[in-house]
Design a protein around this motif. Structure first.
Motif, mmCIF file in Angstrom:
data_model
loop_
_atom_site.group_PDB
_atom_site.id
_atom_site.type_symbol
_atom_site.label_atom_id
_atom_site.label_comp_id
_atom_site.label_asym_id
_atom_site.label_seq_id
_atom_site.Cartn_x
_atom_site.Cartn_y
_atom_site.Cartn_z
ATOM 1 N N ASN A 286 48.342 -25.626 -41.319
ATOM 2 C CA ASN A 286 47.445 -26.308 -42.254
ATOM 3 C C ASN A 286 47.660 -25.707 -43.633
ATOM 4 O O ASN A 286 47.828 -24.496 -43.757
ATOM 5 C CB ASN A 286 45.989 -26.096 -41.863
ATOM 6 N N ASP B 149 44.752 -35.400 -35.391
ATOM 7 C CA ASP B 149 43.674 -36.279 -35.863
ATOM 8 C C ASP B 149 43.513 -36.314 -37.385
ATOM 9 O O ASP B 149 42.918 -37.250 -37.908
ATOM 10 C CB ASP B 149 42.340 -35.924 -35.172
ATOM 11 N N ALA C 27 48.188 -31.101 -42.999
ATOM 12 C CA ALA C 27 48.188 -30.436 -41.702
ATOM 13 C C ALA C 27 49.015 -31.267 -40.736
ATOM 14 O O ALA C 27 49.174 -32.471 -40.935
ATOM 15 C CB ALA C 27 46.762 -30.289 -41.181
ATOM 16 N N CYS D 254 48.163 -31.554 -37.545
ATOM 17 C CA CYS D 254 47.331 -31.807 -36.367
ATOM 18 C C CYS D 254 47.296 -33.305 -36.077
ATOM 19 O O CYS D 254 47.548 -34.105 -36.971
ATOM 20 C CB CYS D 254 45.913 -31.284 -36.611
ATOM 21 N N CYS E 44 39.406 -27.652 -38.177
ATOM 22 C CA CYS E 44 40.509 -28.366 -37.537
ATOM 23 C C CYS E 44 40.455 -28.010 -36.062
ATOM 24 O O CYS E 44 40.936 -26.956 -35.647
ATOM 25 C CB CYS E 44 41.846 -27.960 -38.151
ATOM 26 N N ILE F 126 41.561 -34.916 -39.248
ATOM 27 C CA ILE F 126 40.164 -34.915 -39.694
ATOM 28 C C ILE F 126 39.970 -33.861 -40.782
ATOM 29 O O ILE F 126 39.268 -34.094 -41.771
ATOM 30 C CB ILE F 126 39.224 -34.652 -38.485
ATOM 31 N N CYS F 127 40.633 -32.709 -40.620
ATOM 32 C CA CYS F 127 40.494 -31.637 -41.609
ATOM 33 C C CYS F 127 41.020 -32.065 -42.977
ATOM 34 O O CYS F 127 40.476 -31.687 -44.005
ATOM 35 C CB CYS F 127 41.225 -30.388 -41.123
HETATM 36 ZN ZN LIG Z 1 43.253 -30.878 -38.471
#
Ligand SMILES: [Zn+2]
Lengths: 176, 122
Positions: free
Chosen positions: B75, B93, B89, B91, B111, B95-96
């Protein structure tokens, strides 16, 4: 009058084991499908855990039509299968915590005659989010999750309302 | 049988208790959010944690970019004009990344897939 109706609705005839097995299979497949559809919907809010809870629709219908144990079995199968297929171990853990708490709360409220399907669904959705948040707080050792708790309570209440209305309509229409 | 089905069909979907439950949850959580938003306190430091381990504590006053690499992925945390956000990031999703920049004490960007917590502290 109103008090009588849900009771009548609930007088479950005992379902033969073979039919019950078939129902559980069909319900699980449906729940899995809804989980998958939900995973395709992009997340709108930047808060983890905000979602519609489509699969909970199946759990609620199963709880009202088949009973608590079949509903628990269907939830468990759905979580394990969708975790293995589309997710990972952490996801399974989150889902299990949420689903367990949610089902316990829904089961309790269902016995409390003043709540109908919609109330049961709302409480279930909020409990689901609370359970997931508890796991997150534990895993991340983060106490300051107050903000998330509020957002997840609101999103749970709204999605619970929608899913509950939908589940109620289904429960009234299907005959098992 | 027929009569019973008619009865079932007339069952209302929503009881008064259901509505009260909905209202109570919305009001409580809404009030808590309003309270939270109005009692915010500007933070001075950013603590970056992976799981229970603090990897870095950075001053919120100094602009910089910090790359967090974990076993799960990476991230990019950016501090810019007194706020902190996750710029990118890997990841699943994201979302972070979509989370709004934060600057008040107690605010976090999480995250989940990477078990990363970016937290504003005093
Ligand atoms: Zn994330």
């Amino acid at each position: 009058m109103e008090n009588k109706e849900p009771r009548k609705n609930e007088k479950e005839k005992t379902i033969p084991a073979s039919r019950m097995t078939a129902y559980i299979g069909v319900f699980t497949a449906l729940a899995l499908l809804l989980s998958y559809i939900e995973s395709l919907i992009p997340v709108f809010l930047a808060v983890p855990g905000v979602k519609l809870g489509l699969a909970n629709l199946v759990t609620i219908v199963a709880l009202f039509k088949l009973g608590v144990l079949p509903a628990a079995g269907i939830s468990l199968c759905r979580i394990l299968l969708s975790g293995i297929l589309f997710g990972n171990l952490t996801m399974i853990l989150y889902s299990l915590a949420g689903a367990t708490l949610s089902l316990l709360v829904m089961w309790a409220l269902k016995h409390c005659r003043i709540f109908f399907v919609t109330g049961v669904s709302i409480a279930g959705a909020v409990a689901h989010n609370a359970g997931q948040l508890a796991v997150a707080a534990f895993l991340l050792e983060n106490g300051s999750m107050f903000y998330y708790m509020c957002v997840l309570a609101i999103s749970g209440a709204v999605s619970g309302l929608l899913i509950g209305l939908l589940a109620g309509s289904i429960i009234r229409r299907i005959r098992i | 049988m027929c009569e019973q089905r008619e009865n079932v069909n007339r069952t209302r979907l929503v009881s008064r208790a259901d509505l009260i439950l909905l209202a109570v949850v919305l009001l409580l959580a809404g009030a808590a959010l309003v309270f939270y938003e109005t009692h915010k306190e500007q933070g001075k430091l950013v603590r970056i944690r992976v799981g229970s381990e603090t990897v870095e504590v950075l001053p919120l006053g100094k602009d910089r970019t910090y790359e967090v690499k974990t076993g799960e992925g990476s991230n990019t945390v950016v501090i810019k004009s007194g706020t902190v956000s996750v710029e990118s990031a890997d990841c699943p999703d994201k979302i972070c990344v979509r989370h709004k920049p934060v600057d008040s004490v107690g605010e976090t960007i999480i995250c989940l897939p990477h078990k990363l917590v970016v937290e504003v502290v005093e």
